[in-house]
Enzyme design. Structure first.
Site, PDB file in Angstrom:
ATOM      1  N   ASN A 120      -7.597   4.404   8.617  1.00 12.39           N
ATOM      2  CA  ASN A 120      -6.831   3.287   9.436  1.00 12.39           C
ATOM      3  C   ASN A 120      -7.086   3.245  11.138  1.00 12.39           C
ATOM      4  O   ASN A 120      -6.928   2.210  11.447  1.00 12.39           O
ATOM      5  CB  ASN A 120      -5.485   3.117   8.945  1.00 12.39           C
ATOM      6  CG  ASN A 120      -4.732   4.587   9.115  1.00 12.39           C
ATOM      7  OD1 ASN A 120      -5.152   5.402   8.730  1.00 12.39           O
ATOM      8  ND2 ASN A 120      -3.604   4.391   9.832  1.00 12.39           N
ATOM      9  N   GLN A 179      -7.466  -0.024   3.873  1.00 11.79           N
ATOM     10  CA  GLN A 179      -8.425  -0.577   4.725  1.00 11.79           C
ATOM     11  C   GLN A 179      -9.932  -1.075   4.353  1.00 11.79           C
ATOM     12  O   GLN A 179     -10.362  -1.784   5.058  1.00 11.79           O
ATOM     13  CB  GLN A 179      -8.525   0.608   5.971  1.00 11.79           C
ATOM     14  CG  GLN A 179      -7.231   0.731   6.719  1.00 11.79           C
ATOM     15  CD  GLN A 179      -6.841  -0.337   7.606  1.00 11.79           C
ATOM     16  OE1 GLN A 179      -7.434  -1.280   7.907  1.00 11.79           O
ATOM     17  NE2 GLN A 179      -5.548  -0.154   7.718  1.00 11.79           N
ATOM     18  N   HIS A 198      -1.886  -7.781   2.991  1.00 17.03           N
ATOM     19  CA  HIS A 198      -1.921  -8.296   4.222  1.00 17.03           C
ATOM     20  C   HIS A 198      -2.864  -7.737   5.519  1.00 17.03           C
ATOM     21  O   HIS A 198      -2.926  -8.089   6.373  1.00 17.03           O
ATOM     22  CB  HIS A 198      -0.507  -8.173   4.718  1.00 17.03           C
ATOM     23  CG  HIS A 198      -0.137  -6.600   5.138  1.00 17.03           C
ATOM     24  ND1 HIS A 198      -0.031  -6.241   6.572  1.00 17.03           N
ATOM     25  CD2 HIS A 198      -0.021  -5.570   4.587  1.00 17.03           C
ATOM     26  CE1 HIS A 198       0.168  -5.104   6.456  1.00 17.03           C
ATOM     27  NE2 HIS A 198       0.345  -4.528   5.413  1.00 17.03           N
ATOM     28  N   SER A 222      -3.531  -3.322  -0.543  1.00 14.35           N
ATOM     29  CA  SER A 222      -2.425  -4.253   0.125  1.00 14.35           C
ATOM     30  C   SER A 222      -3.132  -5.453   0.411  1.00 14.35           C
ATOM     31  O   SER A 222      -4.275  -5.573   0.650  1.00 14.35           O
ATOM     32  CB  SER A 222      -1.965  -3.435   1.307  1.00 14.35           C
ATOM     33  OG  SER A 222      -1.283  -4.524   1.918  1.00 14.35           O
ATOM     34  N   CYS A 279       2.883   7.833  23.003  1.00 15.22           N
ATOM     35  CA  CYS A 279       3.805   6.906  23.576  1.00 15.22           C
ATOM     36  C   CYS A 279       4.040   5.802  22.719  1.00 15.22           C
ATOM     37  O   CYS A 279       5.100   4.969  22.633  1.00 15.22           O
ATOM     38  CB  CYS A 279       3.447   6.538  24.961  1.00 15.22           C
ATOM     39  SG  CYS A 279       3.559   7.889  26.208  1.00 15.22           S
ATOM     40  N   THR A 308      11.412  -8.246 -11.527  1.00 15.41           N
ATOM     41  CA  THR A 308      10.641  -9.740 -11.454  1.00 15.41           C
ATOM     42  C   THR A 308       9.497  -9.790 -10.617  1.00 15.41           C
ATOM     43  O   THR A 308       9.594  -9.185  -9.420  1.00 15.41           O
ATOM     44  CB  THR A 308      11.848 -10.512 -11.092  1.00 15.41           C
ATOM     45  OG1 THR A 308      12.885 -10.368 -12.015  1.00 15.41           O
ATOM     46  CG2 THR A 308      11.223 -11.985 -11.232  1.00 15.41           C
ATOM     47  N   GLY A 328       0.787  -1.099   0.042  1.00 13.57           N
ATOM     48  CA  GLY A 328      -0.270  -0.039   0.126  1.00 13.57           C
ATOM     49  C   GLY A 328       0.885   1.229  -0.040  1.00 13.57           C
ATOM     50  O   GLY A 328       0.468   2.129  -0.681  1.00 13.57           O
ATOM     51  N   SER A 329       1.848   1.360   0.560  1.00 11.20           N
ATOM     52  CA  SER A 329       2.887   2.348   0.708  1.00 11.20           C
ATOM     53  C   SER A 329       3.275   2.914  -0.645  1.00 11.20           C
ATOM     54  O   SER A 329       3.624   3.788  -0.935  1.00 11.20           O
ATOM     55  CB  SER A 329       3.828   2.156   1.992  1.00 11.20           C
ATOM     56  OG  SER A 329       3.267   2.426   3.199  1.00 11.20           O
TER      57      SER A 329
END
Lengths: 147, 396
Positions: free
Chosen positions: B153, B181, B203, B201, B326, B239, B72-73
């Site tokens: 997302n 998403q 995954h 994407s 965090c 490839t 996706g990126s």
């Protein structure tokens, strides 16, 4: 970013957690906007920190560093306790990820802040003994003033 | 810890057995280079092209409009860079995006900004949804591209893609959507939605990592991404990741074939999770409740911090994520939570639980059993919580 086993241990089983009734000094550093607040309660007897408790709002490292800091100062006389730096707290925890170093600084400042309150209550000027405390409570300082 | 409840499916998903088994022969038997002439190469090539057709079919596209990428990126970077720099030659250097795009969109937009592009970021309001009238007002004669994600997302809110597509068509502006998403969760027909480019994407849909695709509507001029061989019509050389491509197409087809029943099952689990978690006092749902992905639960719990919440959940075997500062590696909470207007102190206490069809009602029950206990445990040691219940600070 991973935490050491010691950090996880102090996070999962924090030592000296809670409040102290009739504390001789209470200090609070950090602010909600920055994501961490530590509040420390101390009892002082003959210049010795005879008991200490804490409450912390913050991440895993914030809770673990407060726990470790309380453990390190408990039973020590004030002079010795003041020698405990954020580096010593970090080392005792087997290190912290770089983005979490400020948590250890906050823990050091939290202890000082409780001592500040103690000295003020005793009518003693804390500034010559403790130096300036960076408590993040001023919005102008930003969240990383301690690092 | 014997059992893991995996509730971070917006981050990634386990590869399904169906997908894994379909991929294996392309690692062992048909390992030939799809560009080679001999049989094991031809077989690989055939499978790649069948996969392309299958991916196209799931989106209502033509197979020569599907270009495989590493994910996706890469697809997002290619779409924005490739359209942006191409249209800059005609003096069009204005791009419109939503304020809460994925970093693979925001950061490439920053690169273009340094090259003199102007970017307009549309407000997403507290619902986490852009308003089509804002898009209309932002369009200029030099607008090259509109890039707005299909579904967010972090908070799962679904954007008014049909209206955006119609507006872009009306003004003849290219429309790209990051649908990473959304694909497999929402039925998508690129033609009727007037989408010119779409990133996806594998995954996120029980497919393998390292493979994705960019749909590029026929006739859309875009700069090449990688120079080299003739793969992907010469636009993205290298490839082919044969097994990955097979995995992507099988995963996508499986998701699209079962979209109705899975949406129904997921929405029920999601709603039970939201209702259960909202019973915790001083908690709130992030973003619109109705227009959200079927598996997305994003909440804030006042008085606690997200990372410690995640660590406690992990100790109970629950995998989740948070948009707190965090966990983001910076001192600021996620740009998504700030974009919907949450104050820093609230955004710090965020939690994202994202379900897939591999989750069960038992998982939901287990999370609802653990969550209130953990929130209470952390609030009991939180000086901020003390202030909130003593009304010393404002709560939200």
């Amino acid at each position: 970013m991973t935490y050491s086993d010691k950090v996880m241990d102090h996070f999962s089983n924090p030592r000296n957690i809670g409040e102290l009734k009739n504390a001789d000094g209470i200090g609070e550093v950090g602010n909600a906007k920055c994501g961490d607040i530590m509040k420390m309660y101390i009892k002082v007897k003959n210049d010795v920190i005879s008991d200490v408790k804490f409450k912390t709002f913050g991440c895993g490292a914030a809770i673990a560093t407060s726990s470790m800091a309380t453990e390190m100062v408990k039973g020590k006389n004030i002079k010795e306790a003041l020698k405990i730096t954020n580096k010593a707290v970090m080392e005792a925890l087997d290190g912290l990820p770089p983005v979490k170093v400020h948590c250890s600084v906050l823990a050091e400042q939290a202890i000082k802040s409780a001592l500040w309150d103690y000295y003020e209550k005793q009518g003693i000027d804390p500034l010559p003994i403790l130096g300036k405390i960076c408590n993040q409570n001023s919005e102008h300082d930003g969240c990383s003033c301690c690092t | 810890m014997s059992h893991i409840v995996y509730a971070d499916n917006a981050a990634t998903t386990p590869v399904s057995d169906l997908v894994l088994n379909s991929m294996l022969p392309y690692h062992s038997n048909f390992y030939g280079n799809p560009s080679s002439l001999y049989k094991i190469g031809r077989e690989a090539k055939k499978a790649v092209e069948q996969s392309r057709e299958q991916v196209a079919g799931c989106l209502g596209a033509l197979s020569n409009e599907i270009f495989f990428t590493s994910g996706g990126s890469e697809a997002n970077n290619w779409a924005i860079r490739g359209i942006g720099y191409n249209l800059a030659k005609q003096g069009k250097k204005h791009i419109i995006a939503s304020a809460f795009e994925h970093h693979s969109v925001l950061n490439i937009l920053d690169v273009l900004k340094k090259d003199g592009f102007e970017i307009t970021y549309l407000n997403v309001y507290k619902e986490g949804i852009i308003r089509p009238e804002d898009l209309k007002n932002a369009i200029r004669p030099d607008t090259a591209l509109v890039t707005i994600m299909y579904a967010n997302n972090e908070i799962g809110t679904i954007q008014p893609i049909q209206e955006i597509g119609n507006i872009c068509k009306e003004y003849s502006i290219i429309f790209h959507t990051d649908a990473v998403q959304a694909v497999g969760n929402i039925p998508i027909d690129v033609k009727s939605l007037n989408i010119d480019l779409l990133s996806l994407s594998a995954h996120k849909l029980h497919g393998p990592k390292g493979i994705g695709a960019l749909y590029i509507k026929k006739g859309t001029k875009i700069l090449n991404l990688i120079e080299g061989g003739a793969q992907e019509r010469g636009k993205r050389a290298g490839t082919e990741n044969t097994a990955g491509i097979i995995g992507l197409s099988i995963a996508l087809k499986d998701a699209c074939d079962h979209i109705k029943e899975r949406t129904k099952k997921l929405s029920l689990m999601r709603d039970r999770l939201i209702d259960g978690a909202l019973k915790i006092e001083y908690s709130s749902l992030n973003g619109d409740r109705k227009n959200r992905l079927p598996g997305n639960v994003s909440m804030c719990f006042n008085g606690i911090e997200g990372e410690s919440l995640l660590l406690k959940l992990d100790a109970m075997g629950i995998c989740a994520s948070s948009g707190s500062a965090c966990t983001s590696g910076s001192l600021d909470p996620s740009h998504v939570l700030l974009a919907i207007g949450l104050p820093h102190e609230v955004a710090h206490g965020s939690l994202r639980l994202t379900l897939s069809d591999q989750n069960t009602e038992e998982d939901v029950s287990y999370i609802l059993e653990c969550l209130p206990l953990i929130v209470k445990e952390l609030r009991d040691i939180s000086p901020l919580w003390e202030k909130i219940i003593n009304k010393k600070v404002k709560s939200f």
